[in-house]
Design an enzyme around this catalytic site. Structure first.
Site, short mmCIF file in Angstrom:
data_model
loop_
_atom_site.label_atom_id
_atom_site.label_comp_id
_atom_site.label_asym_id
_atom_site.label_seq_id
_atom_site.Cartn_x
_atom_site.Cartn_y
_atom_site.Cartn_z
N ARG A 143 44.33 37.81 34.92
CA ARG A 143 43.26 38.48 35.66
C ARG A 143 43.02 38.27 37.04
O ARG A 143 42.86 37.53 38.01
CB ARG A 143 41.22 37.86 35.47
CG ARG A 143 40.96 37.33 34.08
CD ARG A 143 40.32 36.59 33.79
NE ARG A 143 39.61 36.81 32.73
CZ ARG A 143 39.65 35.36 31.79
NH1 ARG A 143 40.75 34.91 32.45
NH2 ARG A 143 39.94 35.10 30.79
N ARG B 150 46.21 42.79 34.74
CA ARG B 150 45.18 43.82 34.71
C ARG B 150 44.92 44.18 36.30
O ARG B 150 44.62 43.38 37.13
CB ARG B 150 43.93 43.06 33.81
CG ARG B 150 42.38 44.30 33.93
CD ARG B 150 41.15 43.47 32.61
NE ARG B 150 40.72 42.60 33.56
CZ ARG B 150 39.46 41.43 32.89
NH1 ARG B 150 39.30 41.38 32.05
NH2 ARG B 150 38.93 40.92 33.87
N GLU C 276 37.22 47.52 25.04
CA GLU C 276 36.56 46.65 25.76
C GLU C 276 34.67 47.76 25.68
O GLU C 276 33.81 47.25 26.13
CB GLU C 276 36.12 45.80 26.64
CG GLU C 276 36.31 46.94 27.76
CD GLU C 276 36.94 45.98 29.87
OE1 GLU C 276 36.61 45.13 29.60
OE2 GLU C 276 37.77 46.41 30.61
N ASN D 39 33.92 40.43 24.67
CA ASN D 39 32.84 40.12 25.63
C ASN D 39 32.23 40.95 25.72
O ASN D 39 31.13 40.91 25.94
CB ASN D 39 33.58 39.46 26.99
CG ASN D 39 34.89 38.03 26.29
OD1 ASN D 39 34.58 37.61 25.28
ND2 ASN D 39 35.15 37.13 27.68
N ASP D 40 32.86 42.27 26.71
CA ASP D 40 32.43 43.57 27.23
C ASP D 40 31.42 44.27 25.43
O ASP D 40 30.94 44.03 25.98
CB ASP D 40 32.80 44.02 28.28
CG ASP D 40 32.55 43.62 29.31
OD1 ASP D 40 31.40 43.34 29.93
OD2 ASP D 40 33.33 43.53 30.40
N ARG E 46 25.31 39.57 27.91
CA ARG E 46 25.53 38.22 27.30
C ARG E 46 25.14 37.39 28.74
O ARG E 46 25.47 36.07 28.27
CB ARG E 46 27.54 38.55 27.48
CG ARG E 46 28.38 38.99 28.18
CD ARG E 46 29.70 39.30 28.59
NE ARG E 46 30.62 39.92 29.02
CZ ARG E 46 30.90 39.66 29.63
NH1 ARG E 46 31.33 37.87 30.09
NH2 ARG E 46 31.99 40.63 30.40
#
Length: 844
Positions: A566, A602, A696, A719-720, A730
């Site tokens: 990240r 990313r 995502e 997650n997304d 979330r």
């Protein structure tokens, strides 16, 4: 060279002048330690930038604290991560308490050795008491020779601080905002507000419920008792008050991503009547899960005797100042050894050490004849009482950070380390521990922690989870009455302290702990081996990381590579964007940490709930559906171009894989691929890195076949994908438990993605939280996932689990669960499957 108003510091090295924001270390770059400048040195001697007294020479000789004759205190820090050299390559030429003249040699450095064994030779010069001076750099770039003027500092007149001029009052602006930070304005958000305000010359105050506090004071801001969604008024006075007001309103209304660090892993356990009546058992709140047994050991806080008074204020002020510098240096020196969570906690402690409210109380007490220790203790305890009397449990917990600083200072002032001999495996009892206590106890090898007070969101709880120490908090005052030395059981999984376990229970606990330990040992022994299923299919188990330190941890834990780096960690919590060189150095450091393994990086994923101070974006009614991910790169192409150039400059480029977030259609992917070709050609490169897209959002899963035709790989961000597919935020307190990536709808999208990718000869990975869930491993493999990117500590466990599976059985399970009614039904089917796998293994 100085007079009553100004003092000029000379360059301690010859070399290139570098601004703090260019330093590849967030602790220095974001100004948390103070204002200053840096030099990339060319010569091997550090010289005194001014006349003064040596406050401290670091044990590892990589840093010196110097107090100038005008009262300014400076940290001269040679290199970044140089503390890890343990003094190798450094020769101290001065000692503590010695008076030095401007230009006098302080340290001799083996530049070649230090350059080869630390991150960089860049050497910061930091003003530690920057609230008392303003700095003006003689130059911000280019080369400088030792002894040449480097910067000028001007004392901030107290009258100017306390009584803004009429000109400032004429530029007063006000605005109101609701505080969006989880838990209100506790330590970290208060430090963020302070850091934001310090970028401007205006004097800034927050007004709430009839009280006010200057943003200079973290404890003052915390003492206002501002809760989440409380409306506060921001008052700015100064020539840049309008822009300061907008920045402060944004800082108050935008939660920091790091606030998720404070979210407890487990909710508070209910205190049932049965549990309270159970003899010999105390029920508390799980702060860190685990199971332990051992003798009880009590750890008390440091207490001071009566202060007779009559001390000489000038002597006590000097003692106090030296202790402050020592504690600052200790905390700063340890930041390089800590993970992201620990660094965030102790960076906040550094901000508290500069707090004018605390320092003012302590200085006033010293002026009245009190000792430095009693003055500091009184200042801290008075502010703790303010926080604890507020109707805000989170702020009350943050008083523990102040108590940590109280103990650190007292240890320095008393001139002795905390002398405790904790039996290995002991269960430590305390009213409330500090973060420093926790780290000390972890080094002693204790079995677990139980506290009478505290909470599951405290910094101690965060650190306990990071250390893997079982910890139960909020057990009540009766905990302190339990006899020390007796054997107890700490069942932190269930928030229980068993005070009177019988021999059978103790033997049972030892057996369970031995089984868990042996299992972890077996898993770790094979962590560096490939994860091959029973039928010979290789599954790559990579790691999600956010820094070089995380990558080193992943490598030690046997990760097959980095499945997700990240890059936001480089961009957030700072006032300017990182340079291309700074980005390249950070990415290269992660590649170097992983030896010959691939690293997926990313591109920046900000926007939505992740904002940048230096990149103001328009307010959006629904940020998670707005300008974020690759859309921001489209809106600000210069930001994306800079990052792509930095990525193209890493070596070897074959190990670097670029991942694009929030892709929704093929044209977005093609545009970035085209831009990579143009930038690579401009750099004279013939090689291109692999380029992948994150799946995502549902549209990306539905377009997976078309995306796979042009991408080299696909990586699923569960997650997304969960929140977009289920239409549930979330982070919504009432819905978070229902945002389950094992929902059949999510699994169908994953199946669709894998089928489409395999048809184009591409591989699919999962880098979301679902990859770290042992219950999901078999299903994901059955659906066709061939890389799982997990938290570094989970690598060995997930690898071991993969080795027990047969992909044909996993495919049968996957086909079955796609037709179930909901997430809980899927989980139950997975539990049954796991039980069958274990049973077959035992039979074999």
């Amino acid at each position: 060279m100085h007079n009553n108003k100004q003092m000029t510091l000379s360059a301690p090295f010859s070399g290139a002048v570098i601004t703090l924001t260019q330093i590849p270390d967030p602790v220095f770059a974001n100004g948390a330690m103070g204002d200053g400048v840096a030099i990339d040195p060319l010569d091997d001697v550090l010289h005194a930038p001014c006349a003064g007294v040596i406050i401290n020479v670091a044990r590892t000789r990589h840093a010196i604290n110097l107090r100038a004759d005008n009262g300014s205190e400076w940290l001269l820090h040679v290199g970044i991560d140089s503390v890890e050299l343990e003094g190798e390559g450094f020769q101290a030429l001065v000692k503590e308490g010695q008076r030095v003249t401007e230009g006098q040699p302080l340290l001799r450095i083996d530049l070649d050795y230090v350059a080869r064994h630390s991150r960089t030779l860049i050497s910061p010069l930091i003003l530690l008491n920057s609230d008392r001076f303003t700095l003006s750099l003689a130059r911000t770039s280019g080369s400088i020779n030792v002894g040449e003027p480097l910067l000028t500092m001007t004392p901030v007149a107290r009258q100017e601080q306390d009584s803004p001029s009429s000109d400032i009052r004429a530029r007063q602006v006000r605005g109101s905002i609701r505080v969006a930070h989880t838990g209100g304005l506790h330590a970290r958000p208060a430090a963020l507000v302070r850091q934001t305000a310090r970028q401007f010359s205006s004097h800034v105050e927050l007004h709430f419920a009839g009280a006010s506090a200057s943003t200079d004071s973290v404890t003052g801001l915390m003492g206002l008792g501002i809760a989440e969604q409380d409306e506060v008024e921001v008052v700015c006075l100064g020539h840049d008050s309008e822009v300061a007001l907008q920045a402060l309103l944004k800082a108050l209304s935008t939660p920091s991503p790091d606030e998720k660090l404070s979210t407890p892993v487990t909710a508070d356990l209910p205190r049932t009547e049965h549990a309270e009546r159970e003899p010999g058992v105390m029920i508390g709140v799980t702060a860190s899960p685990g199971l332990a047994s051992g003798p009880l050991f009590r750890l008390d806080t440091i207490e001071l005797g009566d202060d007779p008074g009559g001390h000489r204020p000038d002597e006590q002020r000097q003692i106090f100042t030296e202790a402050l510098a020592q504690v600052r240096a200790d905390i700063s020196g340890s930041l390089d050894h800590q993970n992201h969570e620990q660094s965030a906690i102790f960076a906040t402690h550094l901000a508290m050490l500069e707090d004018p409210a605390l320092l003012g109380i302590a200085h006033d007490a010293i002026d009245q004849g009190h000792s430095a220790g009693h003055a500091w203790s009184e200042a801290v305890l008075r502010q703790c009482a303010v926080l604890e009397n507020l109707d805000n449990p989170l702020l009350a917990e943050r008083a523990n950070d102040l108590r940590d600083l109280r103990q650190r200072m007292l240890l320095s002032l008393l001139g002795d380390a905390r002398d405790v001999e904790v039996p290995p495996g002991a269960i430590v009892v305390a009213r409330e521990l500090t973060p420093s206590d926790l780290l000390m106890l972890a080094e002693c090898g204790v079995g677990g922690i139980c506290m009478a007070d505290g909470g599951a969101t405290s910094h101690v709880a965060i650190l306990a989870r990071g250390q893997g120490l079982p910890c139960v908090v909020a057990l009540g005052a009766t905990l302190l009455d339990v006899a020390i030395g007796q054997e107890v059981v700490l069942d932190a999984d269930n928030g229980r302290l068993e005070i009177s376990p019988d021999e059978a229970r103790l033997r049972g606990i030892q057996g369970l702990r031995s089984q868990r330990f042996e299992q972890r040992q077996r898993q770790q022994q094979h962590a560096h081996l490939p994860a091959l299923t029973q039928d010979g299919v290789n599954i790559d188990i990579a790691a999600n990381v956010a820094s070089r330190a995380d990558a080193e941890n992943a490598q030690l834990n046997g990760a097959d590579g980095v499945g997700l780096l990240r890059t936001e960690f480089l961009f957030v919590d700072r006032s300017t964007a990182p340079t291309e060189d700074e980005q390249r150095a950070a990415y290269q450091a992660v590649l170097d940490a992983m030896d010959a393994k691939p690293v997926i990086i990313r591109t920046i994923d900000v926007g939505g709930d992740k904002q940048l101070e230096y990149l103001p974006l328009p307010a959006e009614a629904n940020p998670v559906l707005g300008l974020r991910g690759i859309r921001l790169g489209q809106a600000r192409p210069e930001l994306l171009d800079q990052q792509l150039r930095a990525l193209l400059r890493v070596t070897p480029l074959a190990r670097c894989r670029i991942l694009l977030p929030m892709i929704t259609e093929v044209s977005e992917l093609l545009a970035v691929r085209g831009r990579i070709d143009e930038l690579a050609q401009a750099l004279g490169l013939t090689e291109r890195p692999q380029l992948g897209v994150m799946i995502e959002v549902p549209s990306a899963a539905l377009m997976a076949e078309q995306l796979a035709e042009h991408a080299d790989f696909l990586s699923i961000g569960t997650n997304d994908l969960s929140q977009y597919t289920l239409a549930m935020d979330r982070d919504h307190a009432g819905l978070a438990a229902r945002v389950d990536a094992l929902h059949p709808a999510l699994l169908r999208l994953i199946a669709m993605t894998c089928d489409a990718a395999h048809g184009k000869g591409r591989w699919v990975g999962v880098c979301g939280a679902l990859a770290s869930d042992p219950l999901a491993t078999a299903v994901l493999i059955g659906l066709g996932v061939r890389e799982l990117s997990v938290s570094p500590p989970n690598v060995a466990q997930i690898k071991a689990q993969v080795r027990e599976l047969d992909t044909r059985h996993c495919q049968t399970l996957a086909h079955h669960v796609l037709n179930l009614s909901g997430a809980e039904a899927v989980r139950e089917a997975c539990r049954t499957f796991q039980t069958q796998v274990v049973a077959q293994k035992n039979i074999a």
